[in-house]
Design a protein around this motif. Structure first.
Motif, PDB file in Angstrom:
ATOM      1  N   LYS A 112       0.828  -1.203   0.000  1.00  0.00           N
ATOM      2  CA  LYS A 112       0.000   0.000   0.000  1.00  0.00           C
ATOM      3  C   LYS A 112       0.868   1.261   0.000  1.00  0.00           C
ATOM      4  O   LYS A 112       0.619   2.218  -0.747  1.00  0.00           O
ATOM      5  N   ARG A 119      -8.030   5.671  -3.477  1.00  0.00           N
ATOM      6  CA  ARG A 119      -9.265   4.899  -3.500  1.00  0.00           C
ATOM      7  C   ARG A 119     -10.303   5.595  -4.387  1.00  0.00           C
ATOM      8  O   ARG A 119     -10.187   6.788  -4.678  1.00  0.00           O
ATOM      9  N   ILE A 123     -16.212   6.118  -2.380  1.00  0.00           N
ATOM     10  CA  ILE A 123     -16.099   5.224  -1.225  1.00  0.00           C
ATOM     11  C   ILE A 123     -17.173   5.532  -0.180  1.00  0.00           C
ATOM     12  O   ILE A 123     -17.419   6.684   0.168  1.00  0.00           O
ATOM     13  N   SER A 131      -5.143   2.162  -1.735  1.00  0.00           N
ATOM     14  CA  SER A 131      -6.181   1.319  -2.295  1.00  0.00           C
ATOM     15  C   SER A 131      -5.633  -0.017  -2.799  1.00  0.00           C
ATOM     16  O   SER A 131      -6.342  -1.018  -2.806  1.00  0.00           O
ATOM     17  N   SER A 134      -6.016  -4.763  -1.891  1.00  0.00           N
ATOM     18  CA  SER A 134      -7.072  -4.869  -0.893  1.00  0.00           C
ATOM     19  C   SER A 134      -6.633  -5.789   0.237  1.00  0.00           C
ATOM     20  O   SER A 134      -6.403  -6.982   0.036  1.00  0.00           O
ATOM     21  N   ARG A 171     -15.838  -5.420  -1.223  1.00  0.00           N
ATOM     22  CA  ARG A 171     -14.930  -4.274  -1.203  1.00  0.00           C
ATOM     23  C   ARG A 171     -15.230  -3.314  -2.348  1.00  0.00           C
ATOM     24  O   ARG A 171     -15.148  -2.089  -2.193  1.00  0.00           O
ATOM     25  N   HIS A 177     -12.410  -0.128  -2.931  1.00  0.00           N
ATOM     26  CA  HIS A 177     -11.318  -0.572  -3.792  1.00  0.00           C
ATOM     27  C   HIS A 177     -11.769  -0.643  -5.244  1.00  0.00           C
ATOM     28  O   HIS A 177     -12.951  -0.833  -5.539  1.00  0.00           O
ATOM     29  N   TRP A 178     -10.801  -0.498  -6.121  1.00  0.00           N
ATOM     30  CA  TRP A 178     -11.013  -0.824  -7.526  1.00  0.00           C
ATOM     31  C   TRP A 178     -10.953  -2.342  -7.666  1.00  0.00           C
ATOM     32  O   TRP A 178     -10.378  -3.039  -6.823  1.00  0.00           O
ATOM     33  N   ASP A 181      -7.603  -3.829  -7.424  1.00  0.00           N
ATOM     34  CA  ASP A 181      -7.062  -3.884  -6.064  1.00  0.00           C
ATOM     35  C   ASP A 181      -7.360  -5.238  -5.424  1.00  0.00           C
ATOM     36  O   ASP A 181      -6.533  -5.781  -4.678  1.00  0.00           O
TER      37      ASP A 181
END
Length: 229
Positions: A112, A119, A123, A131, A134, A171, A177-178, A181
């Protein structure tokens, strides 16, 4: 037995290192793009509601958020799992479980801060820095791989895979998160679990030998009771 142990150790180590390398490579790709989301990230993020906070899926995602990242994930699951393994008389498996859980969380924090991806703007919860990857999904993958290695059954693998997918979905549903991620988290978590399995391979084998000896002793005692001399 020894040659099988060596082969297993090598396969686990190679698998773990490859998965960790893929996680780092994906993170480097993210960083090289200036942290812009991939096309699939933007597409998936756009499919999910951005403001809905009153639905079954939102409530489910909040539960997964607590299970996968709060004190439940930090203390209850690792210590509870370790206690269960000790009760099953697999002490080295318990140590492996705790060590893998801790190292997975540490690896996630390193990644990270190394990649520093922002992020999604949408969110819906409060979360920590970074982000990618994860941490929740990494934790889920670590547990799933540990379970599959310690209890090699088809249903264990299936349940573990479903657990990872559900965590990843939760998530992204919370826009914490994408999608990429969660892939990075799954790669990192599984990579740590496989790598440490290689490190602990000889010790885990001792657990298995003790269990087999105990079962053999129980069978012999049962036969002796059935056929007294």
């Amino acid at each position: 037995m020894e040659s099988h142990l060596v082969r297993s150790w090598r396969v686990q180590l190679l698998t773990g290192l490859v998965l960790l390398a893929l996680a780092c490579a994906l993170g480097a790709w993210v960083l090289a793009r200036g942290n812009d989301p991939f096309a699939i990230d933007a597409w998936w993020n756009g499919l999910l509601p951005h403001t809905e906070t009153d639905s079954v899926l939102f409530d489910f995602s909040l539960v997964m958020n607590s299970v996968g990242g709060t004190w439940v994930a930090i203390y209850v699951i690792p210590l509870g799992g370790a206690l269960a393994l000790v009760l099953l008389r697999r002490p080295w498996a318990a140590v492996y479980f705790v060590a893998a859980s801790a190292l997975s969380a540490a690896a996630v924090q390193v990644l990270k801060h190394a990649f520093g991806r922002a992020r999604p703007d949408e969110i819906l919860i409060v979360s920590d820095y970074g982000s990618f990857p994860s941490g929740h999904t990494a934790n889920a993958a670590t547990i799933a791989v540990i379970a599959a290695l310690l209890f090699p059954r088809v249903w264990v693998v299936i349940v573990g895979a479903v657990w990872i997918v559900l965590m990843a979905f939760s998530r992204t549903y919370l826009h914490a998160h994408w999608l990429s991620d969660t892939l990075g988290g799954a790669l990192a978590g599984a990579g740590v679990a496989f790598t440490l399995a290689a490190v602990f391979s000889a010790l885990l084998a001792q657990d298995r030998v003790r269990i087999q000896a105990r079962r053999q002793g129980a069978r012999e005692a049962s036969l002796a009771d059935e056929n007294p001399s």
